[in-house]
Write a protein that holds these residues in place. Structure first.
Motif, PDB file in Angstrom:
ATOM      1  N   ASP A 255      -1.210  -2.036  -5.729  1.00  0.00           N
ATOM      2  CA  ASP A 255      -0.159  -2.955  -5.295  1.00  0.00           C
ATOM      3  C   ASP A 255       1.257  -2.362  -5.272  1.00  0.00           C
ATOM      4  OD1 ASP A 255       0.340  -5.511  -4.224  1.00  0.00           O
ATOM      5  OD2 ASP A 255       1.043  -6.276  -6.154  1.00  0.00           O
TER       6      ASP A 255
ATOM      7  N   ASP B 235      -0.783 -10.598  -7.868  1.00  0.00           N
ATOM      8  CA  ASP B 235      -1.618  -9.628  -7.144  1.00  0.00           C
ATOM      9  C   ASP B 235      -1.716  -8.311  -7.920  1.00  0.00           C
ATOM     10  OD1 ASP B 235      -3.192  -8.669  -4.979  1.00  0.00           O
ATOM     11  OD2 ASP B 235      -1.433  -7.841  -3.972  1.00  0.00           O
TER      12      ASP B 235
ATOM     13  N   ASP C  92       3.513  -9.081 -10.595  1.00  0.00           N
ATOM     14  CA  ASP C  92       3.135 -10.361  -9.998  1.00  0.00           C
ATOM     15  C   ASP C  92       1.625 -10.570 -10.106  1.00  0.00           C
ATOM     16  OD1 ASP C  92       1.985  -8.835  -8.000  1.00  0.00           O
ATOM     17  OD2 ASP C  92       3.472  -9.336  -6.475  1.00  0.00           O
TER      18      ASP C  92
ATOM     19  N   HIS D 149      -0.879  -2.525  -0.099  1.00  0.00           N
ATOM     20  CA  HIS D 149      -0.782  -3.188   1.205  1.00  0.00           C
ATOM     21  C   HIS D 149       0.652  -3.216   1.718  1.00  0.00           C
ATOM     22  CE1 HIS D 149       0.560  -7.357  -0.280  1.00  0.00           C
ATOM     23  NE2 HIS D 149       0.501  -6.604  -1.354  1.00  0.00           N
TER      24      HIS D 149
ATOM     25  N   ASP E 210       0.081 -14.030  -2.957  1.00  0.00           N
ATOM     26  CA  ASP E 210       0.823 -13.033  -2.177  1.00  0.00           C
ATOM     27  C   ASP E 210       1.081 -13.492  -0.746  1.00  0.00           C
ATOM     28  OD1 ASP E 210       1.505 -10.991  -3.897  1.00  0.00           O
ATOM     29  OD2 ASP E 210       0.644  -9.435  -2.627  1.00  0.00           O
TER      30      ASP E 210
ATOM     31  N   THR F 248      -3.210  -6.729  -2.124  1.00  0.00           N
ATOM     32  CA  THR F 248      -4.028  -5.611  -2.599  1.00  0.00           C
ATOM     33  C   THR F 248      -5.381  -6.115  -3.083  1.00  0.00           C
ATOM     34  OG1 THR F 248      -2.061  -4.367  -3.201  1.00  0.00           O
ATOM     35  CG2 THR F 248      -4.104  -3.705  -4.264  1.00  0.00           C
TER      36      THR F 248
END
Ligand SMILES: [Mn+2]
Length: 299
Positions: free
Chosen positions: A78, A15, A13, A101, A150, A120
């Motif tokens: 991530d 992020d 993705d 995260h 995100d 992240t």
């Protein structure tokens, strides 16, 4: 060489992509040769490509082969489950770094930082700031896009630290896109009317508890999905291999989430649950499912 990568299996993705590029730059600035890489080109989905397409000139991670990975060092961003990246390719190695995260899955992954913020990219931007490393305006913009993606436009699982990073980046660098436009660009509703039932059932599908639970997620901004719901849930009952299939519907136009459960074996989930706000799959829904399941086992 340190290869830096986000989650790649089953998909990546914004992020993951942006934070891998940013973390590689941070390592290079600290004198450690590093390169952001992509392990699975098929993990790049249309919605991710659309958002990244807004970042003109952004240098993407390049594709890396398994042979090269075998002789390099790793930094994970991530994600903190190897099966979402190198473990999926059958590689067994302990990375040097891991920054994420999402809840800690408990693997030994070198120097690990896990903080529950919205993205992240926020954690990596904070490291730039604390280590005094400058961003390029394009990287600053990319990080803002990643944080907004995100957090669904700073709405889901957003933390004060995400806001602080975004404020810092806007006030320090000449970011050429205002935040409302970033939000508009990153909050992409799916057009359910154009999706097959198969596609709906597989929409950003993630598996939990050794594949016994499958959780699909839709981001919508119209009510039309309701018309197809019975068919979708019936197919989920017959056609999937999960003991529990969950369809999470984020109604972006109403700022709330509805969760549908197809519970074939546990007998402890309602058919439907309505949340008064948009919720996070990893931080809200999954912990509540795991808790219900654990309670069921105890009783
Ligand atoms: Mn993320």
């Amino acid at each position: 060489l340190i290869y830096v990568f986000g989650h790649n299996f089953p998909y990546t993705d914004v992020d993951s992509i942006v934070s891998s590029v940013a973390f590689a730059q941070l390592l290079v600035a600290a004198g450690q040769p590093a390169q952001a890489v992509l392990l699975n080109p098929e993990g790049l989905k249309q919605d991710t490509l659309e958002v990244l397409g807004k970042l003109e000139g952004f240098s993407w991670p390049c594709l890396v082969t398994k042979d090269k990975l075998l002789i390099g060092e790793f930094a994970l961003v991530d994600h903190n489950d190897p099966m979402q990246s190198y473990g999926f390719l059958g590689i067994d190695k302990i990375p040097l770094y891991c920054i994420d995260h999402r809840p800690d899955a408990g693997f030994a992954l070198g120097e690990k930082q896990i903080d529950m913020v919205g993205a992240t990219s926020t954690l990596i931007a904070e490291r730039f700031i604390s280590e005094g490393v400058k961003f390029t305006p394009l990287l600053a913009k990319a990080l803002i896009y990643a944080i907004s993606t995100d957090t669904r436009g700073l709405k889901i699982k957003v933390d004060q630290r995400d806001h602080a990073v975004i404020d810092y980046l806007y006030s320090t660098y000449s970011v050429d896109v205002p935040l409302d436009i970033v939000k508009r660009d990153t909050v992409i509703a799916q057009d359910v009317s154009k999706m097959s039932i198969e596609e709906i059932l597989n929409s950003s599908l993630k598996e939990y508890m050794d594949g016994r639970i499958g959780v699909a997620m839709l981001d919508i901004d119209k009510d039309e999905y309701v018309m197809r719901l019975n068919k979708v849930l019936a197919m989920a009952g017959e056609g999937t291999r999960y003991n529990l299939f969950v369809l999470m519907v984020n109604q972006l136009h109403k700022d709330n989430t509805i969760v549908y459960y197809v519970d074939r074996s546990f007998g402890c989930f309602p058919l439907q649950e309505n949340f008064g706000q948009l919720i996070s799959r990893s931080q809200d829904l999954i912990p509540s499912i795991i808790a219900a399941f654990a309670k069921k086992i105890v009783n």
